[in-house]
Motif scaffolding. Structure first.
Motif, mmCIF file in Angstrom:
data_model
loop_
_atom_site.group_PDB
_atom_site.id
_atom_site.type_symbol
_atom_site.label_atom_id
_atom_site.label_comp_id
_atom_site.label_asym_id
_atom_site.label_seq_id
_atom_site.Cartn_x
_atom_site.Cartn_y
_atom_site.Cartn_z
ATOM 1 N N TRP A 388 94.609 47.324 73.736
ATOM 2 C CA TRP A 388 94.415 46.303 72.946
ATOM 3 C C TRP A 388 94.663 45.142 73.706
ATOM 4 O O TRP A 388 93.927 44.148 73.454
ATOM 5 N N ASN A 389 95.639 44.900 74.622
ATOM 6 C CA ASN A 389 95.970 43.650 75.403
ATOM 7 C C ASN A 389 94.844 43.421 76.204
ATOM 8 O O ASN A 389 94.634 42.348 76.592
ATOM 9 N N SER A 390 93.907 44.347 76.778
ATOM 10 C CA SER A 390 92.901 44.156 77.595
ATOM 11 C C SER A 390 91.754 43.395 76.800
ATOM 12 O O SER A 390 90.851 42.629 77.097
ATOM 13 N N ILE A 391 91.772 43.650 75.378
ATOM 14 C CA ILE A 391 90.709 43.120 74.759
ATOM 15 C C ILE A 391 91.189 41.744 74.251
ATOM 16 O O ILE A 391 90.491 40.711 74.085
ATOM 17 N N VAL A 392 92.437 41.490 74.121
ATOM 18 C CA VAL A 392 93.089 40.110 73.641
ATOM 19 C C VAL A 392 92.702 39.332 75.048
ATOM 20 O O VAL A 392 92.702 38.149 74.662
#
Length: 394
Positions: A388-392
């Motif tokens: 998720w943090n990679s998408i953000v």
């Protein structure tokens, strides 16, 4: 003074913290065996009968105050009724930060100096899994048994609500500017319409975002799977690359929505009540596919020295008259539906209006679309947070 006439910072932004970061994620993600506390080792010596004192740790701006904020009417009334002096501290500013503050004592089987704490649902799940909180004696809490909202009685992380009692609740849904958009939003899928390209924001935190988005894909969030999560990530990655999603936010979505830079976004029900006071064009939607119902929970840490007094205070806040006073101030979803009638019959026009507000007391149609999401397990968290943090960060 009610929350409809004051200006608060975003409650939900304070409450959630950064899930999956720091000591909390490291400990829970690794599932440190030595950190788990067996049920037989959780209770301490209860000094409630001797020491008429109670240490209650909460978040800022999360209890009723009088006009000059020097007194807390409901808490003061409890003290007068019971003779228990409550040491109330507003020391919780971030879930992970608070976890780091008290985890050394809890994992080493030491008392924390606190009898009652309020933490967010995903962090409450972590405390329950680690065995860091005690079961409450519902025989001593008749008002909780009678008045706790049925929608909140059985979260996946705490079946039967044995270890937790909601302090306040809320909804993660969609907010939009109806006048500027020129149409209604009824579904999460409506966020992906071509005319909203570059005008949509999502919440940056994994725990804040995923449930509503999964519901938009038709997933039952009470039993979602890893495949459901990864399918969602692929969808959001595509929308980010197409620049459909303007950005990921904390509570700064409030400013974007107010200025018109954003036309629709993920949002918290309590924030929208505040926004509507200044801008009646702002609407809040529980989508047709459903929205996430969440809570911040009262919990009694292991070895608390005043457990009986803590249970008594919890039950006090479930008296409908007391719950109504609190609801009128904080303006989030009240976990005591019976408080609605108290406000409606108060003879006060402003309070009677709060009783009719579905963002404080959801109506039957809205309630049918609300669900408490299964929490992210310790085994899942590291992998899911990383993706998720990679998408953000794209």
């Amino acid at each position: 003074m009610t929350a409809t006439t004051r200006k608060n910072v975003s409650r939900r932004a304070l409450l959630r913290g950064t899930a999956g970061a720091g000591a909390a994620a490291l400990l829970a993600g690794c599932g440190v065996p030595a950190a788990y506390v067996d049920p037989k080792d959780r209770a301490g010596r209860d000094l409630s009968a001797r020491d008429r004192v109670l240490h209650f740790a909460n978040w800022p701006l999360y209890i009723d105050t009088d006009d000059d904020t020097s007194k807390r009417p409901t808490l003061d009334a409890f003290g007068r009724r019971t003779g228990i002096s409550v040491r109330y501290t507003e020391e919780i500013n971030d879930n992970d930060e608070f976890f780091g503050k008290i985890s050394p004592a809890l994992m080493n089987h030491q008392e924390t100096g606190r009898d009652l704490v309020v933490i967010s649902d995903w962090m409450a799940a972590r405390f329950v899994r680690l065995g860091w909180v005690q079961e409450m004696d519902r025989k001593k809490q008749p008002h909780v048994a009678a008045h706790l909202d049925p929608l909140l009685r059985a979260p996946a992380f705490d079946p039967g609500r044995l270890h937790s009692v909601p302090w306040q609740s809320g909804i993660t849904g969609i907010a939009y500017n109806r006048r500027k958009l020129g149409r209604e939003i009824r579904s999460t899928k409506d966020l992906w319409a071509p005319d909203l390209r570059g005008k949509v924001t999502l919440l940056s935190g994994l725990d804040e975002s995923f449930a509503l988005l999964l519901q938009g894909n038709g997933v039952d969030v009470t039993r979602w799977t890893a495949d459901d999560f990864h399918d969602l990530c692929e969808q959001i990655e595509g929308l980010v690359r197409k620049k459909h999603i303007r950005r990921f936010t904390g509570n700064d979505y409030i400013k974007d929505l107010s200025t018109g830079d954003v036309l629709a976004c993920q949002a918290y029900s309590g924030d929208v009540i505040q926004l509507q006071a200044d801008n009646p064009d702002i609407e809040f939607v529980v989508p047709e596919e459903g929205a996430e119902l969440w809570a911040e929970s009262l919990m009694i840490p292991n070895l608390a020295q005043h457990k009986t007094s803590a249970e008594q205070l919890v039950d006090y806040y479930y008296e409908p008259e007391v719950a109504a006073e609190l609801a009128a101030w904080v303006n989030y979803v009240c976990p005591v539906p019976a408080a609605r009638d108290v406000l409606a019959d108060s003879g006060d026009e402003e309070r009677a209006a709060l009783a009719e507000d579905p963002l404080i007391f959801p109506d039957d149609a809205m309630r049918r679309r609300l669900a408490i999401a299964r929490d992210i397990t310790s085994e899942e968290r590291t992998e899911f947070a990383r993706r998720w943090n990679s998408i953000v960060g794209l």
